[in-house]
Design a protein around this motif. Structure first.
Motif, PDB file in Angstrom:
ATOM      1  N   ASP A 176       0.824  -1.209   0.000  1.00 53.06           N
ATOM      2  CA  ASP A 176       0.000   0.000   0.000  1.00 53.06           C
ATOM      3  C   ASP A 176       0.857   1.258   0.000  1.00 53.06           C
ATOM      4  O   ASP A 176       0.515   2.264  -0.635  1.00 53.06           O
ATOM      5  N   ALA A 177       1.991   1.214   0.723  1.00 48.06           N
ATOM      6  CA  ALA A 177       2.866   2.381   0.800  1.00 48.06           C
ATOM      7  C   ALA A 177       3.661   2.594  -0.487  1.00 48.06           C
ATOM      8  O   ALA A 177       3.852   3.723  -0.936  1.00 48.06           O
ATOM      9  N   LEU A 178       4.114   1.498  -1.094  1.00 49.74           N
ATOM     10  CA  LEU A 178       4.966   1.608  -2.283  1.00 49.74           C
ATOM     11  C   LEU A 178       4.165   1.796  -3.568  1.00 49.74           C
ATOM     12  O   LEU A 178       4.654   2.435  -4.513  1.00 49.74           O
ATOM     13  N   TYR A 179       2.968   1.255  -3.614  1.00 51.61           N
ATOM     14  CA  TYR A 179       2.172   1.299  -4.841  1.00 51.61           C
ATOM     15  C   TYR A 179       0.755   1.786  -4.527  1.00 51.61           C
ATOM     16  O   TYR A 179      -0.218   1.037  -4.645  1.00 51.61           O
ATOM     17  N   PRO A 180       0.614   3.038  -4.116  1.00 54.58           N
ATOM     18  CA  PRO A 180      -0.713   3.562  -3.773  1.00 54.58           C
ATOM     19  C   PRO A 180      -1.586   3.741  -5.015  1.00 54.58           C
ATOM     20  O   PRO A 180      -1.087   3.812  -6.140  1.00 54.58           O
ATOM     21  N   GLU A 181      -2.880   3.804  -4.777  1.00 58.31           N
ATOM     22  CA  GLU A 181      -3.807   4.062  -5.876  1.00 58.31           C
ATOM     23  C   GLU A 181      -3.677   5.499  -6.354  1.00 58.31           C
ATOM     24  O   GLU A 181      -3.379   6.411  -5.577  1.00 58.31           O
ATOM     25  N   HIS A 182      -3.911   5.710  -7.642  1.00 60.34           N
ATOM     26  CA  HIS A 182      -3.944   7.043  -8.233  1.00 60.34           C
ATOM     27  C   HIS A 182      -5.316   7.227  -8.870  1.00 60.34           C
ATOM     28  O   HIS A 182      -5.521   6.870 -10.037  1.00 60.34           O
ATOM     29  N   PRO A 183      -6.268   7.767  -8.140  1.00 59.69           N
ATOM     30  CA  PRO A 183      -7.648   7.843  -8.639  1.00 59.69           C
ATOM     31  C   PRO A 183      -7.791   8.580  -9.963  1.00 59.69           C
ATOM     32  O   PRO A 183      -8.710   8.303 -10.735  1.00 59.69           O
ATOM     33  N   ASP A 184      -6.889   9.532 -10.220  1.00 58.44           N
ATOM     34  CA  ASP A 184      -7.012  10.329 -11.439  1.00 58.44           C
ATOM     35  C   ASP A 184      -6.284   9.705 -12.626  1.00 58.44           C
ATOM     36  O   ASP A 184      -6.301  10.267 -13.729  1.00 58.44           O
ATOM     37  N   ALA A 185      -5.626   8.579 -12.431  1.00 54.79           N
ATOM     38  CA  ALA A 185      -4.881   7.951 -13.521  1.00 54.79           C
ATOM     39  C   ALA A 185      -5.840   7.280 -14.500  1.00 54.79           C
ATOM     40  O   ALA A 185      -6.961   6.916 -14.153  1.00 54.79           O
ATOM     41  N   GLY A 186      -5.372   7.088 -15.725  1.00 55.45           N
ATOM     42  CA  GLY A 186      -6.160   6.401 -16.723  1.00 55.45           C
ATOM     43  C   GLY A 186      -6.277   4.924 -16.422  1.00 55.45           C
ATOM     44  O   GLY A 186      -5.571   4.382 -15.556  1.00 55.45           O
ATOM     45  N   ASP A 187      -7.167   4.238 -17.158  1.00 54.19           N
ATOM     46  CA  ASP A 187      -7.414   2.825 -16.900  1.00 54.19           C
ATOM     47  C   ASP A 187      -6.146   1.990 -17.041  1.00 54.19           C
ATOM     48  O   ASP A 187      -5.865   1.109 -16.214  1.00 54.19           O
ATOM     49  N   GLU A 188      -5.362   2.257 -18.089  1.00 59.11           N
ATOM     50  CA  GLU A 188      -4.158   1.460 -18.318  1.00 59.11           C
ATOM     51  C   GLU A 188      -3.131   1.675 -17.216  1.00 59.11           C
ATOM     52  O   GLU A 188      -2.536   0.721 -16.705  1.00 59.11           O
ATOM     53  N   ALA A 189      -2.944   2.935 -16.823  1.00 55.92           N
ATOM     54  CA  ALA A 189      -1.998   3.240 -15.749  1.00 55.92           C
ATOM     55  C   ALA A 189      -2.457   2.641 -14.425  1.00 55.92           C
ATOM     56  O   ALA A 189      -1.643   2.144 -13.636  1.00 55.92           O
ATOM     57  N   GLN A 190      -3.775   2.664 -14.177  1.00 49.90           N
ATOM     58  CA  GLN A 190      -4.290   2.113 -12.923  1.00 49.90           C
ATOM     59  C   GLN A 190      -4.145   0.605 -12.885  1.00 49.90           C
ATOM     60  O   GLN A 190      -3.794   0.023 -11.845  1.00 49.90           O
ATOM     61  N   GLU A 191      -4.373  -0.074 -14.024  1.00 54.69           N
ATOM     62  CA  GLU A 191      -4.195  -1.515 -14.077  1.00 54.69           C
ATOM     63  C   GLU A 191      -2.740  -1.886 -13.820  1.00 54.69           C
ATOM     64  O   GLU A 191      -2.445  -2.873 -13.139  1.00 54.69           O
ATOM     65  N   LEU A 192      -1.815  -1.102 -14.380  1.00 51.99           N
ATOM     66  CA  LEU A 192      -0.390  -1.353 -14.140  1.00 51.99           C
ATOM     67  C   LEU A 192      -0.075  -1.206 -12.652  1.00 51.99           C
ATOM     68  O   LEU A 192       0.683  -2.007 -12.080  1.00 51.99           O
ATOM     69  N   GLN A 193      -0.664  -0.204 -11.999  1.00 50.40           N
ATOM     70  CA  GLN A 193      -0.424  -0.002 -10.569  1.00 50.40           C
ATOM     71  C   GLN A 193      -0.994  -1.156  -9.756  1.00 50.40           C
ATOM     72  O   GLN A 193      -0.381  -1.604  -8.782  1.00 50.40           O
ATOM     73  N   TRP A 194      -2.154  -1.666 -10.150  1.00 56.32           N
ATOM     74  CA  TRP A 194      -2.726  -2.816  -9.445  1.00 56.32           C
ATOM     75  C   TRP A 194      -1.808  -4.031  -9.563  1.00 56.32           C
ATOM     76  O   TRP A 194      -1.614  -4.779  -8.602  1.00 56.32           O
ATOM     77  N   MET A 195      -1.259  -4.222 -10.761  1.00 55.72           N
ATOM     78  CA  MET A 195      -0.362  -5.346 -10.974  1.00 55.72           C
ATOM     79  C   MET A 195       0.891  -5.215 -10.109  1.00 55.72           C
ATOM     80  O   MET A 195       1.360  -6.184  -9.498  1.00 55.72           O
ATOM     81  N   LYS A 196       1.448  -4.016 -10.059  1.00 55.28           N
ATOM     82  CA  LYS A 196       2.633  -3.786  -9.220  1.00 55.28           C
ATOM     83  C   LYS A 196       2.298  -4.037  -7.753  1.00 55.28           C
ATOM     84  O   LYS A 196       3.100  -4.624  -7.015  1.00 55.28           O
ATOM     85  N   HIS A 197       1.127  -3.569  -7.322  1.00 47.68           N
ATOM     86  CA  HIS A 197       0.707  -3.770  -5.932  1.00 47.68           C
ATOM     87  C   HIS A 197       0.613  -5.256  -5.611  1.00 47.68           C
ATOM     88  O   HIS A 197       1.079  -5.715  -4.561  1.00 47.68           O
ATOM     89  N   ALA A 198       0.036  -6.029  -6.534  1.00 50.54           N
ATOM     90  CA  ALA A 198      -0.189  -7.458  -6.280  1.00 50.54           C
ATOM     91  C   ALA A 198       1.088  -8.281  -6.392  1.00 50.54           C
ATOM     92  O   ALA A 198       1.375  -9.127  -5.527  1.00 50.54           O
ATOM     93  N   ILE A 199       1.887  -8.038  -7.450  1.00 47.88           N
ATOM     94  CA  ILE A 199       3.043  -8.902  -7.730  1.00 47.88           C
ATOM     95  C   ILE A 199       4.326  -8.351  -7.120  1.00 47.88           C
ATOM     96  O   ILE A 199       5.008  -9.037  -6.353  1.00 47.88           O
ATOM     97  N   ASP A 200       4.665  -7.089  -7.454  1.00 49.10           N
ATOM     98  CA  ASP A 200       5.887  -6.494  -6.903  1.00 49.10           C
ATOM     99  C   ASP A 200       5.729  -6.136  -5.433  1.00 49.10           C
ATOM    100  O   ASP A 200       6.722  -5.988  -4.718  1.00 49.10           O
ATOM    101  N   GLY A 201       4.492  -5.980  -5.003  1.00 48.99           N
ATOM    102  CA  GLY A 201       4.234  -5.610  -3.620  1.00 48.99           C
ATOM    103  C   GLY A 201       3.885  -6.787  -2.741  1.00 48.99           C
ATOM    104  O   GLY A 201       4.754  -7.402  -2.106  1.00 48.99           O
ATOM    105  N   VAL A 202       2.611  -7.180  -2.719  1.00 49.03           N
ATOM    106  CA  VAL A 202       2.132  -8.200  -1.780  1.00 49.03           C
ATOM    107  C   VAL A 202       2.858  -9.526  -1.970  1.00 49.03           C
ATOM    108  O   VAL A 202       3.384 -10.111  -1.011  1.00 49.03           O
ATOM    109  N   GLU A 203       2.900 -10.027  -3.211  1.00 48.81           N
ATOM    110  CA  GLU A 203       3.477 -11.347  -3.448  1.00 48.81           C
ATOM    111  C   GLU A 203       4.974 -11.371  -3.140  1.00 48.81           C
ATOM    112  O   GLU A 203       5.482 -12.297  -2.493  1.00 48.81           O
ATOM    113  N   ARG A 204       5.685 -10.360  -3.591  1.00 49.33           N
ATOM    114  CA  ARG A 204       7.134 -10.317  -3.384  1.00 49.33           C
ATOM    115  C   ARG A 204       7.490 -10.233  -1.902  1.00 49.33           C
ATOM    116  O   ARG A 204       8.344 -10.977  -1.407  1.00 49.33           O
ATOM    117  N   PHE A 205       6.843  -9.308  -1.183  1.00 50.08           N
ATOM    118  CA  PHE A 205       7.195  -9.131   0.224  1.00 50.08           C
ATOM    119  C   PHE A 205       6.683 -10.278   1.085  1.00 50.08           C
ATOM    120  O   PHE A 205       7.272 -10.571   2.141  1.00 50.08           O
TER     121      PHE A 205
END
Length: 417
Positions: A32-61
């Motif tokens: 949550d700290a490293l990959y926060p949501e960006h409400p104003d980002a476009g759909d593609e950018a937001q999907e990329l952030q979700w992926m980073k949160h799930a894989i580079d964030g939760v899964e990795r740590f």
């Protein structure tokens, strides 16, 4: 010759009681700290952030922290974990639900962070903005269960208080199939119902902000009396479900924020008080939650969810997995390999299970698929190729994807002891 110092990556965590964090919460808090949501980002950018949160964030740590906890004290990269009790003894069993319920102090997390490359520095929001009077709210992992059908389990009012034995008996009569004490404990551990417990001694308490928690203005102010039945904290419910016993010292409450019912710690025992000890016989549940859990056994649907339920504005990535994780879980028993995901035209069921499409290229990321749909495809009788037994599919789902399994547990056809 000059040497350069690698600057640490700063991770700002929410304030924790006495600086202790639940081990199982850390991967999500760091992500949550490293990959926060960006409400104003476009759909593609937001999907990329979700992926980073799930894989580079939760899964990795999750993997990194579990590995660090398994090391011996003194090894480089070791992470100290203690029991969630007043004694704060070093945790002996470091796996599964027992490890998740353990506690890690902010100082120990920073000791571990120094061993990383690049290093991590963990600090709290209070270092930037004092928040002593603000509780820390937690999003629910599971939706709160609600009654849905006309009650047929005997005389009951929503506010009546029942032992777990009484509750299980009435729920079984209503549902027409066995509902056990263990079912109530597991549901409470998921936050789907509230569980209360009788305390057998009076104890001094304090509110999260240092104020009055109970009995304001009375002679027994800030004292929880013997015989009180407070709501158990989530970790105590999880311990009861896993081991049949729990030690606890915090008091949970709930508040609706932006339409979501969030749990927070409203108070705790004072430092000089020993933990409360609770067993299932001490536990109580109200009639409303008896009805809600009983109806979950009636209303549980084993059909595939509708598309609109699978793709909310923010997908629940805990219910999804990358091809590599699916292969790791199901590959050996089904023949699944990476070739399956390069072209899914011959496997339309897999294509339909894709919730977040992958993206190729330098900033690309893998697809995320609905785990339950994939499992259903693998055990389906009409699938060509290597067959996977139904009981094997459910066993692998339970072992590799426990949250997904918990959501569909009522549909599990395997016989239980």
């Amino acid at each position: 010759m000059t040497t350069s110092t690698i600057k640490p990556i700063h991770v700002v965590l929410p304030v924790a009681v006495e600086g202790y964090y639940r081990f199982g919460d850390l991967p999500r808090l760091i992500a949550d700290a490293l990959y926060p949501e960006h409400p104003d980002a476009g759909d593609e950018a937001q999907e990329l952030q979700w992926m980073k949160h799930a894989i580079d964030g939760v899964e990795r740590f999750r993997k990194d922290l579990e590995h660090a906890a398994e090391l011996a004290d003194g090894d480089k990269g070791y992470l100290h974990v203690v029991e969630n009790t007043a004694s704060r003894r070093t945790l002996e069993i470091r796996m599964g639900a027992v490890l998740d319920s353990g506690l890690v102090h902010l100082d120990w997390l920073n000791d571990w962070g120094k061993s990383r490359k690049p290093p991590y520095a963990f600090l709290t929001a209070s270092a930037r903005e004092p928040q002593a009077d603000k509780p820390v709210y937690h999003f629910p992992m599971y939706d709160r269960l609600e009654p849905r059908t006309e009650w047929r389990g005997g005389r009951l009012a929503d506010t009546d208080i029942f032992t777990l034995e009484e509750a299980a008996s009435m729920a079984t009569k209503h549902a027409g199939e066995p509902v056990t004490i263990g079912d109530f404990l597991r549901a409470a551990g998921r936050g789907e119902i509230a569980l209360r417990a009788i305390v057998h001694r009076a104890a001094k308490v304090r509110k999260h902000d240092g104020g009055v928690l109970f009995n304001k203005g009375e002679s027994n102010e800030n004292i929880v009396p013997a015989g009180a039945i407070p709501t158990l904290p989530l970790t105590a419910c999880q311990h009861l479900a896993a081991t049949g016993r729990a030690s606890w010292r915090t008091f949970d409450s709930f508040e609706a924020i932006d339409g979501t019912r969030r749990r927070y710690t409203k108070g705790m025992l004072t430092d000089d008080e020993p933990d409360f000890e609770t067993v299932p016989d001490d536990c109580r549940v109200v009639g409303y939650d008896v009805r809600a859990l009983a109806d979950a056994f009636i209303d549980a649907e084993c059909e595939e969810p509708q598309a609109e339920e699978l793709a909310p504005s923010r997908p629940d990535t805990a219910m999804l997995a990358t091809p590599d994780r699916l292969i790791e879980a199901f590959g050996s028993m089904s023949g699944m390999n990476r070739a399956w995901f390069r072209s899914m035209k011959d496997r339309p069921a897999l294509q339909e299970a894709v919730i977040i499409p992958g993206k190729k290229g330098r900033n690309g990321y893998p697809a995320m698929l609905d785990v339950f749909r994939v499992m259903q495809y693998l055990i389906g009788p009409k699938r060509n190729g290597k067959k996977m037994r139904e009981d094997t599919g459910w066993r692998l789902l339970e072992g590799h994807f426990p949250k997904v399994y918990a959501t569909y547990e009522a549909c599990d056809p395997r016989e239980r002891d």
